[in-house]
Design an enzyme around this catalytic site. Structure first.
Site, PDB file in Angstrom:
ATOM      1  N   LYS A  52       0.837  -1.210   0.000  1.00 51.87           N
ATOM      2  CA  LYS A  52       0.000   0.000   0.000  1.00 51.87           C
ATOM      3  C   LYS A  52       0.869   1.257   0.000  1.00 51.87           C
ATOM      4  O   LYS A  52       0.597   2.206  -0.728  1.00 51.87           O
ATOM      5  CB  LYS A  52      -0.963  -0.028   1.203  1.00 51.87           C
ATOM      6  CG  LYS A  52      -2.077  -1.057   1.017  1.00 51.87           C
ATOM      7  CD  LYS A  52      -2.875  -1.368   2.269  1.00 51.87           C
ATOM      8  CE  LYS A  52      -3.808  -2.551   1.973  1.00 51.87           C
ATOM      9  NZ  LYS A  52      -4.550  -3.027   3.144  1.00 51.87           N
ATOM     10  N   GLN A  96      -5.011  -1.779   9.128  1.00 53.88           N
ATOM     11  CA  GLN A  96      -4.806  -3.111   8.550  1.00 53.88           C
ATOM     12  C   GLN A  96      -5.444  -4.167   9.460  1.00 53.88           C
ATOM     13  O   GLN A  96      -5.166  -4.229  10.648  1.00 53.88           O
ATOM     14  CB  GLN A  96      -3.293  -3.369   8.386  1.00 53.88           C
ATOM     15  CG  GLN A  96      -2.964  -4.649   7.663  1.00 53.88           C
ATOM     16  CD  GLN A  96      -3.465  -4.676   6.219  1.00 53.88           C
ATOM     17  OE1 GLN A  96      -3.360  -3.718   5.476  1.00 53.88           O
ATOM     18  NE2 GLN A  96      -4.041  -5.802   5.817  1.00 53.88           N
ATOM     19  N   ASP A 119     -11.214   2.364   2.987  1.00 55.47           N
ATOM     20  CA  ASP A 119     -11.438   0.915   2.829  1.00 55.47           C
ATOM     21  C   ASP A 119     -12.913   0.619   2.519  1.00 55.47           C
ATOM     22  O   ASP A 119     -13.256  -0.477   2.085  1.00 55.47           O
ATOM     23  CB  ASP A 119     -11.048   0.176   4.123  1.00 55.47           C
ATOM     24  CG  ASP A 119      -9.734  -0.584   3.985  1.00 55.47           C
ATOM     25  OD1 ASP A 119      -9.349  -0.895   2.845  1.00 55.47           O
ATOM     26  OD2 ASP A 119      -9.107  -0.869   5.023  1.00 55.47           O
TER      27      ASP A 119
END
Ligand code: NAD
Length: 280
Positions: A52, A96, A119
């Site tokens: 990422k 995460q 997200d």
């Protein structure tokens, strides 16, 4: 021979388009950073986080890394998120997953401001997607829609079967296919006659989380097969939820693992970050 849907190539195209967009946004004085929070040192999570950060560097947006110890308290994590919610330069916040057991994932997801929820996991983002309002789309399902569209595969009016009903893949996937006017069935662990149901699919999307579970007997001749699964097999090789060698000759088009759905998730995360900078 089935058409092999090349996720690596399509994700690269998307990242190149985003890179150009970031440059023009910068020229308008618009920029921002993605905050990436990792708790603990799970090796798989470290790989995802690194990818990422690299993607941010490639498209030209700043990434801020927060590497927190495994035993950080839920309260401290929530405090950091509150601080980042209030930091103007931070346009996206990503935590995460999975988190250590003593931290409630739902609480953490809900603490992220929906305006920075790149997200697309916040209930407000999910609700907006459900009723077709603007908002961040969950990255893996949004990436699959891009794979289909950019491979010239018609979705409207097609019979689609999604195997899996998780909040991060199966459910949002089914909703996005519905939004594209497919006729959608969701199959899951309690579904009866799975084979018969799958055989009706023009587009079969497999997110079952079991290595090489779906063989040719589940697939209609000429169907499009999207394999979301990622596993390491007994020889430590990457494989999906689909028996690729067996299904490929039956399918019209199929995604490989690796190089199919996987690279699209990060490309769509970058897309959400750019959307957030643009909308600010
Ligand atoms: P999950 O374990 O949360 O969900 C699996 C789903 O499959 C469940 O809803 C369950 O009902 C269903 N299922 C299980 N056994 C079944 C059976 N025998 N018959 C029918 N349905 C059954 O998994 P997930 O988080 O949705 O992920 C699915 C897969 O996709 C995993 O392999 C995961 O690693 C992978 N994944 C890939 C990406 C990517 O970027 N490529 C992103 C997320 C997840």
């Amino acid at each position: 021979m089935a058409q092999i849907i090349d996720g690596k190539k399509i994700s690269q195209q998307i990242k190149d388009e985003l890179k150009e967009k970031v440059e023009s946004l910068k020229a308008e004085g618009k920029s921002g950073a993605l905050a990436v929070i990792q708790v603990g040192e799970d090796p798989a999570s470290s790989v995802y986080v690194r990818n990422k950060k690299n993607a941010c560097a490639y498209i030209g947006i700043e990434s801020l890394a927060y590497e927190l110890p495994e035993d950080i308290s839920e309260e401290e994590l929530l405090e950091l998120i509150a601080k980042l919610n209030g930091t103007k330069q931070v346009k996206g916040i990503l935590v995460q997953l999975p988190l250590p057991k003593h931290i409630c994932e739902d609480k953490v997801i809900q603490a992220i401001s929906p305006s920075k929820d790149v997200d697309g996991f916040h209930p407000q983002s999910v609700g907006a997607m459900t009723i077709g309002e603007p908002g961040f789309l969950s990255c893996t399902p949004a990436g699959i829609i891009q794979l289909l569209k950019r491979s010239g595969i018609e979705i409207s009016g097609k019979r689609c079967v999604v195997i899996g009903r998780s909040n991060i893949v199966g459910k949002p996937m089914a909703l996005l296919m519905l939004r594209e006017d497919a006729t959608v069935t969701i199959a899951h662990s309690k579904t009866q006659n799975l084979k018969e149901i799958c055989k009706e699919a023009d587009i079969l999307i497999v997110a079952i989380g079991k290595p090489r579970f779906i063989g040719a007997e589940y697939v209609k001749e000429g169907a499009v097969v999207i394999d979301v699964g990622i596993h390491r097999d007994e020889n430590h090789k990457l494989c999906g939820d689909v028996k690729f060698e067996e299904v490929e000759p039956v399918a019209f088009a199929i995604t490989p693992v690796p190089g199919g759905v996987g690279p699209m998730t990060i490309a769509m995360l970058m897309n959400n970050c750019v959307q957030s900078i643009e909308e600010d």
